[in-house]
Write a protein that holds these residues in place. Structure first.
Motif, mmCIF file in Angstrom:
data_model
loop_
_atom_site.group_PDB
_atom_site.id
_atom_site.type_symbol
_atom_site.label_atom_id
_atom_site.label_comp_id
_atom_site.label_asym_id
_atom_site.label_seq_id
_atom_site.Cartn_x
_atom_site.Cartn_y
_atom_site.Cartn_z
ATOM 1 N N MET A 2 0.816 -1.206 0.000
ATOM 2 C CA MET A 2 0.000 0.000 0.000
ATOM 3 C C MET A 2 0.856 1.266 0.000
ATOM 4 S SD MET A 2 -2.924 1.045 2.777
ATOM 5 C CE MET A 2 -3.583 -0.608 2.707
ATOM 6 N N VAL A 3 0.422 2.238 -0.766
ATOM 7 C CA VAL A 3 1.016 3.570 -0.790
ATOM 8 C C VAL A 3 -0.034 4.520 -0.228
ATOM 9 C CG1 VAL A 3 1.951 5.412 -2.245
ATOM 10 C CG2 VAL A 3 2.393 3.002 -2.831
ATOM 11 N N VAL A 4 0.364 5.352 0.750
ATOM 12 C CA VAL A 4 -0.576 6.268 1.389
ATOM 13 C C VAL A 4 -0.035 7.688 1.322
ATOM 14 C CG1 VAL A 4 -1.728 6.889 3.558
ATOM 15 C CG2 VAL A 4 -1.422 4.475 2.953
ATOM 16 N N ILE A 5 -0.874 8.614 0.903
ATOM 17 C CA ILE A 5 -0.561 10.037 0.882
ATOM 18 C C ILE A 5 -1.587 10.689 1.805
ATOM 19 C CG2 ILE A 5 -0.258 12.087 -0.541
ATOM 20 C CD1 ILE A 5 -0.490 8.759 -2.241
ATOM 21 N N LYS A 6 -1.100 11.382 2.834
ATOM 22 C CA LYS A 6 -1.990 11.946 3.850
ATOM 23 C C LYS A 6 -1.996 13.466 3.812
ATOM 24 C CE LYS A 6 -1.131 10.762 8.009
ATOM 25 N NZ LYS A 6 -0.761 10.297 9.342
ATOM 26 N N ASP A 7 -3.056 14.016 4.366
ATOM 27 C CA ASP A 7 -3.145 15.442 4.680
ATOM 28 C C ASP A 7 -2.939 16.367 3.475
ATOM 29 O OD1 ASP A 7 -3.637 14.778 7.349
ATOM 30 O OD2 ASP A 7 -1.502 14.778 7.839
ATOM 31 N N ILE A 8 -3.512 16.011 2.336
ATOM 32 C CA ILE A 8 -3.485 16.903 1.175
ATOM 33 C C ILE A 8 -4.557 17.963 1.415
ATOM 34 C CG2 ILE A 8 -3.814 17.097 -1.317
ATOM 35 C CD1 ILE A 8 -3.159 14.043 -1.453
ATOM 36 N N GLU A 9 -4.144 19.234 1.565
ATOM 37 C CA GLU A 9 -5.142 20.273 1.827
ATOM 38 C C GLU A 9 -6.034 20.452 0.609
ATOM 39 O OE1 GLU A 9 -1.773 22.095 1.140
ATOM 40 O OE2 GLU A 9 -1.257 21.119 2.999
ATOM 41 N N LEU A 10 -7.277 20.805 0.892
ATOM 42 C CA LEU A 10 -8.189 21.110 -0.206
ATOM 43 C C LEU A 10 -9.083 22.279 0.176
ATOM 44 C CD1 LEU A 10 -11.373 19.964 0.289
ATOM 45 C CD2 LEU A 10 -10.128 17.817 0.175
ATOM 46 N N TYR A 11 -9.441 23.021 -0.844
ATOM 47 C CA TYR A 11 -10.324 24.179 -0.722
ATOM 48 C C TYR A 11 -11.318 24.068 -1.862
ATOM 49 C CZ TYR A 11 -6.187 25.623 1.822
ATOM 50 O OH TYR A 11 -5.127 25.647 2.677
ATOM 51 N N SER A 12 -12.591 24.060 -1.525
ATOM 52 C CA SER A 12 -13.609 23.927 -2.557
ATOM 53 C C SER A 12 -14.766 24.861 -2.242
ATOM 54 C CB SER A 12 -14.087 22.471 -2.631
ATOM 55 O OG SER A 12 -14.855 22.253 -3.798
ATOM 56 N N LEU A 13 -15.709 24.923 -3.158
ATOM 57 C CA LEU A 13 -16.915 25.719 -2.982
ATOM 58 C C LEU A 13 -18.120 24.797 -3.049
ATOM 59 C CD1 LEU A 13 -16.177 28.787 -5.286
ATOM 60 C CD2 LEU A 13 -16.110 28.718 -2.785
ATOM 61 N N CYS A 14 -18.949 24.865 -2.025
ATOM 62 C CA CYS A 14 -20.168 24.069 -1.985
ATOM 63 C C CYS A 14 -21.089 24.519 -3.126
ATOM 64 C CB CYS A 14 -20.807 24.242 -0.618
ATOM 65 S SG CYS A 14 -22.554 24.531 -0.566
ATOM 66 N N GLU A 15 -21.613 23.551 -3.843
ATOM 67 C CA GLU A 15 -22.459 23.892 -4.993
ATOM 68 C C GLU A 15 -23.834 24.402 -4.583
ATOM 69 O OE1 GLU A 15 -24.351 19.608 -6.321
ATOM 70 O OE2 GLU A 15 -22.324 20.049 -6.956
ATOM 71 N N HIS A 16 -24.196 24.247 -3.325
ATOM 72 C CA HIS A 16 -25.510 24.702 -2.881
ATOM 73 C C HIS A 16 -25.535 26.177 -2.487
ATOM 74 C CE1 HIS A 16 -25.839 20.241 -1.824
ATOM 75 N NE2 HIS A 16 -26.470 20.444 -2.957
ATOM 76 N N HIS A 17 -24.444 26.665 -1.886
ATOM 77 C CA HIS A 17 -24.411 28.051 -1.413
ATOM 78 C C HIS A 17 -23.206 28.823 -1.930
ATOM 79 C CE1 HIS A 17 -26.689 25.757 1.678
ATOM 80 N NE2 HIS A 17 -27.525 26.768 1.502
ATOM 81 N N MET A 18 -22.308 28.133 -2.642
ATOM 82 C CA MET A 18 -21.062 28.737 -3.147
ATOM 83 C C MET A 18 -20.218 29.303 -2.012
ATOM 84 S SD MET A 18 -22.301 30.204 -6.841
ATOM 85 C CE MET A 18 -20.719 30.919 -7.187
ATOM 86 N N LEU A 19 -20.282 28.656 -0.853
ATOM 87 C CA LEU A 19 -19.430 29.005 0.268
ATOM 88 C C LEU A 19 -18.324 27.959 0.364
ATOM 89 C CD1 LEU A 19 -22.099 30.079 2.897
ATOM 90 C CD2 LEU A 19 -20.458 31.548 1.714
ATOM 91 N N PRO A 20 -17.185 28.335 0.917
ATOM 92 C CA PRO A 20 -16.050 27.398 0.958
ATOM 93 C C PRO A 20 -16.271 26.222 1.894
ATOM 94 C CG PRO A 20 -15.334 29.662 1.372
ATOM 95 C CD PRO A 20 -16.825 29.658 1.406
ATOM 96 N N PHE A 21 -15.648 25.115 1.511
ATOM 97 C CA PHE A 21 -15.375 24.064 2.479
ATOM 98 C C PHE A 21 -13.895 23.733 2.364
ATOM 99 C CE2 PHE A 21 -17.211 21.597 -1.051
ATOM 100 C CZ PHE A 21 -16.418 20.462 -1.164
ATOM 101 N N ILE A 22 -13.303 23.497 3.519
ATOM 102 C CA ILE A 22 -11.856 23.420 3.645
ATOM 103 C C ILE A 22 -11.522 22.162 4.423
ATOM 104 C CG2 ILE A 22 -9.823 24.559 4.632
ATOM 105 C CD1 ILE A 22 -11.589 27.188 4.447
#
Length: 184
Positions: free
Chosen positions: A63-83
């Motif tokens: 197994m190869v594991v990559i952890k803790d990749i940060e992500l920043y997105s926008l919720c499609e319902h309110h266009m507010l961030p989720f992090i």
């Protein structure tokens, strides 16, 4: 930057009762349009361009594991961030993927109007496709501003989603090994 997007932001600012001509807001429609294009740049990306040939032959079968990749997105319902952060594990099948490509794949899907559940699936399926892995696991943990800033206003809430494919789903011991890796 599209003039249409800039004009729409100008109309939004004016419609909430602000003076678009005051100093602090003069350039806001252009800046906001530029920011929105950046935050949704995943629509102009595709898996082949992201991977860009960085798939390499390998005899590794563990197994190869990559952890803790940060992500920043926008919720499609309110266009507010989720992090949040994304954890990925996979079982190579004669091929491995260049390390930075995992973060690029996460970003490609995060930089779209999105819900976390779908993004988790999209990332898992993209990795399966890129390396024909024996199995893939993706876990995303995120805080959603649409739940924190509005509505129920729960400041300490978070959401965890997981998708398991192939041997990561079919073999409980393999799944447990992955989950143990990401707990530390």
């Amino acid at each position: 930057m599209t003039p249409i997007l800039t004009e729409h932001y100008k109309a939004i600012i004016e419609s909430i009762g602000e003076d678009i001509h005051r100093d602090g807001l003069k350039d806001t429609p252009q800046r906001t349009a530029k920011a929105m294009q950046f935050l949704t740049r995943g629509y102009s990306q595709n898996l082949d361009d992201i991977v860009n040939g960085a798939v390499f032959d390998s005899d590794i079968s563990e197994m190869v594991v990559i952890k803790d990749i940060e992500l920043y997105s926008l919720c499609e319902h309110h266009m507010l961030p989720f992090i949040g952060k994304c954890h990925i594990g996979y079982l190579p099948n004669g091929k491995v993927l260049g390390l930075s490509k995992f973060a690029r794949i996460v970003d490609m899907f995060a930089r779209r109007l999105q819900i976390q559940e779908n993004m988790t699936t999209q990332i898992a399926d993209a990795i399966m496709s890129a390396v024909n892995a024996k199995g893939v696991a993706v876990v995303i943990e995120a805080q959603h501003m649409c739940m924190m800033m509005r509505g129920v206003e729960k400041q300490n809430s978070s959401m965890t989603t997981s998708v398991m494919r192939g041997m990561m789903r079919d073999r409980q011991a393999t799944r447990e090994e992955f989950l143990q890796f990401i707990r530390h």
